[in-house]
Design an enzyme around this catalytic site. Structure first.
Site, PDB file in Angstrom:
ATOM      1  N   ASP A 119      -0.874 -17.813   4.272  1.00 40.92           N
ATOM      2  CA  ASP A 119      -1.877 -18.677   3.636  1.00 40.92           C
ATOM      3  C   ASP A 119      -2.335 -19.769   4.605  1.00 40.92           C
ATOM      4  O   ASP A 119      -3.518 -20.058   4.733  1.00 40.92           O
ATOM      5  CB  ASP A 119      -1.365 -19.243   2.301  1.00 40.92           C
ATOM      6  CG  ASP A 119       0.062 -19.744   2.359  1.00 40.92           C
ATOM      7  OD1 ASP A 119       0.696 -19.654   3.426  1.00 40.92           O
ATOM      8  OD2 ASP A 119       0.542 -20.255   1.320  1.00 40.92           O
ATOM      9  N   ASP A 156     -10.688  -9.037   7.538  1.00 39.75           N
ATOM     10  CA  ASP A 156     -12.024  -9.180   6.940  1.00 39.75           C
ATOM     11  C   ASP A 156     -12.470 -10.635   6.971  1.00 39.75           C
ATOM     12  O   ASP A 156     -13.654 -10.937   7.165  1.00 39.75           O
ATOM     13  CB  ASP A 156     -12.028  -8.688   5.478  1.00 39.75           C
ATOM     14  CG  ASP A 156     -12.345  -7.197   5.365  1.00 39.75           C
ATOM     15  OD1 ASP A 156     -11.956  -6.439   6.271  1.00 39.75           O
ATOM     16  OD2 ASP A 156     -12.991  -6.793   4.378  1.00 39.75           O
ATOM     17  N   TYR A 188       0.815  -1.214   0.000  1.00 40.02           N
ATOM     18  CA  TYR A 188       0.000   0.000   0.000  1.00 40.02           C
ATOM     19  C   TYR A 188       0.854   1.272   0.000  1.00 40.02           C
ATOM     20  O   TYR A 188       0.321   2.375   0.087  1.00 40.02           O
ATOM     21  CB  TYR A 188      -0.960   0.023   1.193  1.00 40.02           C
ATOM     22  CG  TYR A 188      -2.070  -1.003   1.110  1.00 40.02           C
ATOM     23  CD1 TYR A 188      -2.289  -1.730  -0.054  1.00 40.02           C
ATOM     24  CD2 TYR A 188      -2.908  -1.242   2.190  1.00 40.02           C
ATOM     25  CE1 TYR A 188      -3.306  -2.676  -0.125  1.00 40.02           C
ATOM     26  CE2 TYR A 188      -3.926  -2.181   2.124  1.00 40.02           C
ATOM     27  CZ  TYR A 188      -4.116  -2.892   0.961  1.00 40.02           C
ATOM     28  OH  TYR A 188      -5.122  -3.809   0.896  1.00 40.02           O
ATOM     29  N   LYS A 220       4.903 -14.096   4.873  1.00 34.43           N
ATOM     30  CA  LYS A 220       5.132 -15.051   3.788  1.00 34.43           C
ATOM     31  C   LYS A 220       6.613 -14.957   3.400  1.00 34.43           C
ATOM     32  O   LYS A 220       6.973 -14.731   2.244  1.00 34.43           O
ATOM     33  CB  LYS A 220       4.188 -14.698   2.622  1.00 34.43           C
ATOM     34  CG  LYS A 220       4.173 -15.709   1.499  1.00 34.43           C
ATOM     35  CD  LYS A 220       3.175 -16.809   1.681  1.00 34.43           C
ATOM     36  CE  LYS A 220       3.375 -17.844   0.581  1.00 34.43           C
ATOM     37  NZ  LYS A 220       2.537 -19.004   0.641  1.00 34.43           N
ATOM     38  N   ASP A 268      -5.144  -6.505   6.259  1.00 36.74           N
ATOM     39  CA  ASP A 268      -6.389  -6.044   5.664  1.00 36.74           C
ATOM     40  C   ASP A 268      -7.280  -7.238   5.318  1.00 36.74           C
ATOM     41  O   ASP A 268      -8.450  -7.323   5.710  1.00 36.74           O
ATOM     42  CB  ASP A 268      -6.052  -5.224   4.396  1.00 36.74           C
ATOM     43  CG  ASP A 268      -7.238  -4.454   3.867  1.00 36.74           C
ATOM     44  OD1 ASP A 268      -8.297  -4.447   4.525  1.00 36.74           O
ATOM     45  OD2 ASP A 268      -7.111  -3.861   2.779  1.00 36.74           O
TER      46      ASP A 268
END
Ligand code: NAI
Ligand code: MG
Length: 326
Positions: free
Chosen positions: A199, A227, A120, A167, A223
């Site tokens: 993951d 969610d 971002y 990751k 983010d």
């Protein structure tokens, strides 16, 4: 001492749930001065700017900011607002409430999401017709600042350390730096950590959320995974968040403007009211904060409830019930 609270409702249901949270704060009769300002699609239509300078300046100087949501202009509003408060961490609790039909009612997590960099950071290019690129930025200093916050966070409350989600097996330089920096700060503080690939985390948190408590992660992972956690606890109408900086902070629900229900007066105000409870705690009003949390919990459990939670109450009914219980 009077605290100045910037109130930025934004668009859509932001204009419904933000005033509801202000009503709750006003009911506590604390010496707050609320100053309202515009941001989002509507003000862009009028003035050409989604985030007017005066709104930015207000957030940059107020003791705390309460933000609703912005529509298409979300990225043009919330990213600079996070910069205005110099926010380096996004605190996102995801907790299932008694009486709410949740996929995983045992979920009780807090995400501490890096809030300034990663993908971002905005270094995106279209090189040719065929090729676009994105540069991912991870710095030692931002990772350190997040880790220091995480150590303080788990120390202040009833937590046994935190999980580092990354990751680094693939993104060796960027997430490698993130993982190594966060781990070494935690080691210095004697805070226990464990590591989970992002993951694998997605699967494991769905199957058994109780394995996790505090989760420290890079920007995009935080983010997406928060969610996902919202899905486990009963929906976006329940998730609050805090963007914390060194001297000020901005509080907002995780959800957006919900165009499908905007204007009907049926948005669930819980996420924003709990965000306001986080604001109270941030400013040192611990008792008032606890009272708001309890009133929201009791209302979620016993009703009235908005339609997203299976009820037929309005935003105003739920807000009034929460205020009654204070
Ligand atoms: P959304 O969060 O607005 O809505 C997703 C779904 O959840 C919808 O079905 C909505 O009705 C429901 N929902 C969300 N909050 C609710 C609440 N308080 N009570 C009851 N139901 C609720 O996400 P979506 O649809 O992806 O985005 C809509 C707009 O919001 C877009 O323009 C997007 O850019 C913006 N957005 C803004 C954010 C921000 O300002 N921080 C964050 C996320 C989206
Ligand atoms: Mg999001």
């Amino acid at each position: 001492m009077t605290h100045e609270i910037a109130v930025i409702p934004g668009d859509g249901i932001g204009r419904e749930v933000t005033p509801a949270a202000v009503d709750v704060l006003e009911a506590l009769e604390i010496d707050f001065e609320f100053v309202e300002a515009d941001a989002g699609d509507a003000v862009r239509e009028e003035t050409g700017e989604a985030l007017p300078q005066e709104t930015y300046d207000l957030a940059a100087s107020a003791d705390a900011t309460l933000f609703g949501a912005a529509g298409d202009t979300a990225a043009d509003v919330i990213l600079p607002l996070r910069t205005a408060v110099d926010s380096f961490v996004n605190v996102r609790p995801a907790k299932a409430y008694p009486g709410i039909d949740a996929v995983r009612p045992e979920t009780d997590l807090v995400f501490l999401r890096e809030n300034t960099e990663g993908v971002y950071a905005g270094h995106e290019d279209r090189l040719t017709q065929d090729v676009s690129t994105l540069t991912r930025v991870v710095t030692e200093s931002a990772s350190e600042r997040l880790a220091e916050f995480a150590c303080e966070y788990v120390d202040g409350d009833d937590h046994d350390g935190f999980s580092i989600v990354h990751k680094a097996n693939v993104m060796r330089e960027t997430d490698g730096l993130f993982r190594d920096t966060v781990t070494s700060v935690a080691d210095e503080h004697g805070v226990e950590t464990d590591q989970v690939l992002m993951d694998a985390f997605a699967t494991r948190v769905c199957l058994d959320p109780e394995q996790f408590d505090v989760v420290v992660c890079p920007n995009l992972a935080g983010d997406v995974l928060s969610d996902l956690a919202a899905g486990l606890v009963g929906g976006l109408g329940l998730l609050p968040s805090a963007n914390v900086g060194p001297d000020r902070a901005l509080f907002e629900p995780v959800h957006g403007t919900a165009p499908d229900i905007a204007g009907q007066g049926i948005a669930n105000p819980a996420a924003t009211i709990v965000s306001a409870a986080m604001l109270l705690e941030y400013l040192g009003y611990d008792e008032e904060s606890a009272a708001v949390h309890e009133a929201v919990e009791a209302t979620l459990e016993n009703g009235p409830r908005t339609p997203d939670l299976g009820g037929d109450a309005s935003t105003a009914d739920v807000t009034a019930a929460i205020i009654d219980r204070l």
